[in-house]
Write a protein that holds these residues in place. Structure first.
Motif, PDB file in Angstrom:
ATOM      1  N   PHE A   1       6.830  -3.359   1.182  1.00 32.65           N
ATOM      2  CA  PHE A   1       6.566  -3.067  -0.230  1.00 32.65           C
ATOM      3  C   PHE A   1       6.237  -4.337  -0.973  1.00 32.65           C
ATOM      4  CE2 PHE A   1       9.230   0.208   1.470  1.00 32.65           C
ATOM      5  CZ  PHE A   1       8.613   1.353   1.022  1.00 32.65           C
ATOM      6  N   ASP A   2       5.318  -4.211  -1.928  1.00 34.32           N
ATOM      7  CA  ASP A   2       4.897  -5.331  -2.752  1.00 34.32           C
ATOM      8  C   ASP A   2       4.877  -4.852  -4.196  1.00 34.32           C
ATOM      9  OD1 ASP A   2       3.892  -7.910  -3.355  1.00 34.32           O
ATOM     10  OD2 ASP A   2       1.868  -7.077  -3.464  1.00 34.32           O
ATOM     11  N   ARG A   3       5.560  -5.590  -5.078  1.00 32.78           N
ATOM     12  CA  ARG A   3       5.578  -5.222  -6.496  1.00 32.78           C
ATOM     13  C   ARG A   3       4.756  -6.213  -7.289  1.00 32.78           C
ATOM     14  NH1 ARG A   3       7.791  -7.053 -10.869  1.00 32.78           N
ATOM     15  NH2 ARG A   3       9.138  -8.489  -9.742  1.00 32.78           N
ATOM     16  N   ARG A   4       3.878  -5.675  -8.097  1.00 31.79           N
ATOM     17  CA  ARG A   4       3.106  -6.473  -9.054  1.00 31.79           C
ATOM     18  C   ARG A   4       3.329  -5.836 -10.413  1.00 31.79           C
ATOM     19  NH1 ARG A   4       2.896 -10.245  -5.873  1.00 31.79           N
ATOM     20  NH2 ARG A   4       1.229 -10.467  -4.368  1.00 31.79           N
ATOM     21  N   GLY A   5       4.015  -6.549 -11.291  1.00 31.12           N
ATOM     22  CA  GLY A   5       4.361  -5.959 -12.580  1.00 31.12           C
ATOM     23  C   GLY A   5       5.288  -4.788 -12.349  1.00 31.12           C
ATOM     24  N   ASP A   6       4.915  -3.635 -12.878  1.00 30.41           N
ATOM     25  CA  ASP A   6       5.753  -2.453 -12.687  1.00 30.41           C
ATOM     26  C   ASP A   6       5.208  -1.518 -11.607  1.00 30.41           C
ATOM     27  OD1 ASP A   6       3.559  -1.506 -14.051  1.00 30.41           O
ATOM     28  OD2 ASP A   6       4.694  -0.305 -15.477  1.00 30.41           O
ATOM     29  N   GLU A   7       4.183  -1.965 -10.855  1.00 26.24           N
ATOM     30  CA  GLU A   7       3.616  -1.133  -9.784  1.00 26.24           C
ATOM     31  C   GLU A   7       4.163  -1.550  -8.424  1.00 26.24           C
ATOM     32  OE1 GLU A   7      -0.698   0.544 -11.051  1.00 26.24           O
ATOM     33  OE2 GLU A   7      -0.661  -1.378 -10.020  1.00 26.24           O
ATOM     34  N   LEU A   8       4.606  -0.557  -7.670  1.00 24.64           N
ATOM     35  CA  LEU A   8       5.092  -0.783  -6.324  1.00 24.64           C
ATOM     36  C   LEU A   8       4.048  -0.256  -5.353  1.00 24.64           C
ATOM     37  CD1 LEU A   8       7.582  -1.731  -4.665  1.00 24.64           C
ATOM     38  CD2 LEU A   8       8.284   0.669  -4.634  1.00 24.64           C
ATOM     39  N   THR A   9       3.568  -1.108  -4.470  1.00 24.59           N
ATOM     40  CA  THR A   9       2.587  -0.704  -3.465  1.00 24.59           C
ATOM     41  C   THR A   9       3.250  -0.733  -2.104  1.00 24.59           C
ATOM     42  OG1 THR A   9       0.778  -1.651  -4.759  1.00 24.59           O
ATOM     43  CG2 THR A   9       0.331  -1.210  -2.431  1.00 24.59           C
ATOM     44  N   ALA A  10       3.137   0.377  -1.379  1.00 24.68           N
ATOM     45  CA  ALA A  10       3.638   0.432  -0.005  1.00 24.68           C
ATOM     46  C   ALA A  10       2.500   0.017   0.917  1.00 24.68           C
ATOM     47  CB  ALA A  10       4.102   1.843   0.328  1.00 24.68           C
ATOM     48  N   ILE A  11       2.837  -0.725   1.961  1.00 26.34           N
ATOM     49  CA  ILE A  11       1.842  -1.214   2.916  1.00 26.34           C
ATOM     50  C   ILE A  11       2.257  -0.751   4.302  1.00 26.34           C
ATOM     51  CG2 ILE A  11       0.715  -3.264   3.868  1.00 26.34           C
ATOM     52  CD1 ILE A  11       1.821  -4.656   1.169  1.00 26.34           C
ATOM     53  N   LEU A  12       1.337  -0.067   4.972  1.00 28.47           N
ATOM     54  CA  LEU A  12       1.558   0.382   6.351  1.00 28.47           C
ATOM     55  C   LEU A  12       0.633  -0.442   7.235  1.00 28.47           C
ATOM     56  CD1 LEU A  12       2.808   2.444   8.381  1.00 28.47           C
ATOM     57  CD2 LEU A  12       0.812   3.881   7.926  1.00 28.47           C
ATOM     58  N   PRO A  13       1.162  -1.535   7.831  1.00 36.47           N
ATOM     59  CA  PRO A  13       0.316  -2.356   8.704  1.00 36.47           C
ATOM     60  C   PRO A  13      -0.091  -1.552   9.939  1.00 36.47           C
ATOM     61  CG  PRO A  13       2.369  -3.490   8.158  1.00 36.47           C
ATOM     62  CD  PRO A  13       2.514  -2.074   7.728  1.00 36.47           C
ATOM     63  N   PHE A  14      -1.349  -1.669  10.321  1.00 38.98           N
ATOM     64  CA  PHE A  14      -1.812  -0.906  11.484  1.00 38.98           C
ATOM     65  C   PHE A  14      -1.140  -1.400  12.760  1.00 38.98           C
ATOM     66  CE2 PHE A  14      -4.473  -0.361  15.192  1.00 38.98           C
ATOM     67  CZ  PHE A  14      -4.476   1.025  15.234  1.00 38.98           C
ATOM     68  N   GLN A  15      -0.757  -0.425  13.596  1.00 39.20           N
ATOM     69  CA  GLN A  15      -0.215  -0.689  14.936  1.00 39.20           C
ATOM     70  C   GLN A  15      -0.772   0.409  15.840  1.00 39.20           C
ATOM     71  OE1 GLN A  15       4.204  -1.244  14.803  1.00 39.20           O
ATOM     72  NE2 GLN A  15       3.864  -0.769  12.645  1.00 39.20           N
ATOM     73  N   ASP A  16      -1.025   0.095  17.080  1.00 37.00           N
ATOM     74  CA  ASP A  16      -1.561   1.093  18.019  1.00 37.00           C
ATOM     75  C   ASP A  16      -0.680   2.331  18.129  1.00 37.00           C
ATOM     76  OD1 ASP A  16      -3.920  -0.212  18.683  1.00 37.00           O
ATOM     77  OD2 ASP A  16      -2.965  -1.372  20.285  1.00 37.00           O
ATOM     78  N   LYS A  17       0.634   2.166  17.987  1.00 38.02           N
ATOM     79  CA  LYS A  17       1.546   3.306  18.130  1.00 38.02           C
ATOM     80  C   LYS A  17       1.366   4.348  17.021  1.00 38.02           C
ATOM     81  CE  LYS A  17       5.492   1.272  15.666  1.00 38.02           C
ATOM     82  NZ  LYS A  17       6.836   0.725  15.816  1.00 38.02           N
ATOM     83  N   LEU A  18       0.619   4.024  15.957  1.00 35.14           N
ATOM     84  CA  LEU A  18       0.401   4.956  14.858  1.00 35.14           C
ATOM     85  C   LEU A  18      -0.750   5.926  15.107  1.00 35.14           C
ATOM     86  CD1 LEU A  18       0.784   2.485  11.844  1.00 35.14           C
ATOM     87  CD2 LEU A  18       2.558   3.853  12.965  1.00 35.14           C
ATOM     88  N   ILE A  19      -1.519   5.680  16.152  1.00 36.66           N
ATOM     89  CA  ILE A  19      -2.694   6.506  16.452  1.00 36.66           C
ATOM     90  C   ILE A  19      -2.262   7.867  16.993  1.00 36.66           C
ATOM     91  CG2 ILE A  19      -4.716   6.736  17.978  1.00 36.66           C
ATOM     92  CD1 ILE A  19      -5.164   4.787  15.725  1.00 36.66           C
ATOM     93  N   GLY A  20      -2.824   8.918  16.397  1.00 35.00           N
ATOM     94  CA  GLY A  20      -2.554  10.278  16.867  1.00 35.00           C
ATOM     95  C   GLY A  20      -3.698  10.818  17.689  1.00 35.00           C
ATOM     96  N   ASN A  21      -4.918  10.501  17.298  1.00 38.71           N
ATOM     97  CA  ASN A  21      -6.105  10.946  18.018  1.00 38.71           C
ATOM     98  C   ASN A  21      -6.846   9.711  18.517  1.00 38.71           C
ATOM     99  OD1 ASN A  21      -8.583  11.866  18.908  1.00 38.71           O
ATOM    100  ND2 ASN A  21      -8.815  13.365  17.262  1.00 38.71           N
ATOM    101  N   PRO A  22      -6.697   9.388  19.808  1.00 42.65           N
ATOM    102  CA  PRO A  22      -7.331   8.166  20.326  1.00 42.65           C
ATOM    103  C   PRO A  22      -8.852   8.275  20.436  1.00 42.65           C
ATOM    104  CG  PRO A  22      -6.183   9.325  22.077  1.00 42.65           C
ATOM    105  CD  PRO A  22      -5.876  10.053  20.811  1.00 42.65           C
TER     106      PRO A  22
END
Length: 166
Positions: A34-55
């Motif tokens: 998570f990264d906060r800038r001011g009052d906004e919270l941004t979630a970050i999902l870094p890519f990893q091969d294990k996240l692939i559902g359809n290769p």
């Protein structure tokens, strides 16, 4: 509270929020940050091969996308809910920093709209709390990858807010 003290409290709070996320096993497994800038919270999902559902495409698994959106909603809602408790002195930041997870909002329902395939690259999401009462909250979440205006998924969820133990 002075500006300097408030800035230090915000910095400490941001570190605590990330330690809260690390102490939830599935959030840690997905690697969401998570990264906060001011009052906004941004979630970050870094890519990893294990996240692939359809290769064959390749595309991020729909369950990962849904979990990413739901985690973003819960953490955004928790940040708002817990920040008020922190300012009121009801929340002990030291305990949060040590990994004690407070009661978090519970999902009542969560509807995901898959707008396009999540490609094999980092993803970002932001949530907006539409309504937050003492017992119930409604949150809208949007996720994108390269371009904030080209969403690949969005969701709406309703959550039961934590109640004080009697």
């Amino acid at each position: 509270m002075s500006v300097k003290e408030r800035h230090a409290l915000h910095k400490r709070w941001d570190q605590s929020l990330n330690s809260l996320a690390i102490n939830v096993p599935y959030i840690a497994f997905l690697g969401i940050d998570f990264d906060r800038r001011g009052d906004e919270l941004t979630a970050i999902l870094p890519f990893q091969d294990k996240l692939i559902g359809n290769p064959f495409l390749p595309a991020i698994h729909g369950g990962v996308t849904a979990a990413f959106l739901e985690v973003t909603a819960v953490m955004t809602l928790s940040r708002q809910y817990l920040w008020e408790k922190l300012e009121n002195g009801e929340l002990d930041l030291d305990r949060l920093e040590k990994g004690e997870v407070p009661r978090l909002p519970k999902t009542i329902d969560f509807t995901v709209d898959y707008l396009r395939s999540g490609m094999p690259r980092d993803a970002y999401a932001r949530a907006r709390v539409s309504r937050a009462g003492r017992r119930y909250a409604s949150v809208h979440v949007e996720a994108w990858q390269d371009d904030h205006t080209r969403l690949f998924a969005q969701a709406t969820g309703h959550f039961l807010m934590p109640q004080k133990r009697v």
